[in-house]
Design a protein around this motif. Structure first.
Motif, short mmCIF file in Angstrom:
data_model
loop_
_atom_site.label_atom_id
_atom_site.label_comp_id
_atom_site.label_asym_id
_atom_site.label_seq_id
_atom_site.Cartn_x
_atom_site.Cartn_y
_atom_site.Cartn_z
N LEU A 65 0.82 -1.20 0.00
CA LEU A 65 0.00 0.00 0.00
C LEU A 65 0.86 1.26 0.00
N LYS A 66 0.44 2.21 -0.84
CA LYS A 66 1.03 3.55 -0.85
C LYS A 66 -0.14 4.51 -0.77
N ASN A 67 -0.28 5.15 0.38
CA ASN A 67 -1.36 6.12 0.60
C ASN A 67 -0.92 7.06 1.73
N PRO A 68 -1.78 7.96 2.19
CA PRO A 68 -1.33 8.87 3.25
C PRO A 68 -0.88 8.16 4.54
N ASN A 69 -1.36 6.95 4.78
CA ASN A 69 -1.01 6.23 6.00
C ASN A 69 0.14 5.24 5.83
N HIS A 70 0.43 4.84 4.59
CA HIS A 70 1.44 3.82 4.34
C HIS A 70 2.29 4.22 3.13
N ASN A 71 3.59 4.06 3.27
CA ASN A 71 4.51 4.40 2.19
C ASN A 71 5.14 3.12 1.64
N PHE A 72 4.43 2.48 0.72
CA PHE A 72 4.85 1.21 0.14
C PHE A 72 5.14 0.16 1.23
#
Length: 150
Positions: free
Chosen positions: A40-47
């Protein structure tokens, strides 16, 4: 692993822009795909990577891939989006199946790479494409033919 995903995405998008349709073999695949992990790459998770024990994702019980030369490639049951939209990129040969589709605003896309030899399926959803901070959901599956191993 992050670099591998970025390189794969870059390769897929560049290859897709060069050739949007290339179906070289006829095949009908009926696959059962077991969810393994997601990045996941989103505001909460960076890859960040999450295993099937960490997230609640369903398996794909009946993924249908039909390819007919020279340019017909149909994919069913991968996602509701793929089921209802025309694929922009359609590539199928003896080794791989590659698809990609965009929404009308080109702010959302889904792509998938299925490797026939290994049975690995990578399904990538990209949102907010026009934004500086795109979001990605990259799911990995292990697939078997419903009739035999793939």
């Amino acid at each position: 692993m992050k670099k591998l995903i970025l390189v794969l995405s870059f390769f897929c998008f560049n290859f897709a822009n060069a050739q949007n349709t290339n179906v070289t073999i006829n095949s009908d695949l009926n696959l059962k795909c077991k969810f393994e992990k997601v990045i996941l790459k989103n505001p909460n998770h960076n890859f960040e990577t999450f295993s099937n024990e960490q997230v609640n994702r369903a398996d794909i019980n009946k993924l249908i891939i039909e390819s007919k030369t020279p340019n017909t490639l149909n994919v069913k049951n991968l996602s509701k989006f793929i089921d209802k939209i025309d694929l922009e990129v359609k590539i199928s040969n003896k080794d791989i199946v590659l698809i990609q589709a965009f929404d009308e605003e080109r702010n959302y896309s889904e792509s998938a790479v299925f490797t026939k030899k290994t049975g690995e399926l990578i399904h990538e959803i990209t949102t907010n494409i026009k934004q500086e901070e795109k979001e990605k959901d990259i799911s990995f599956y292990s697939c078997k033919n419903n009739n035999k191993d793939t």
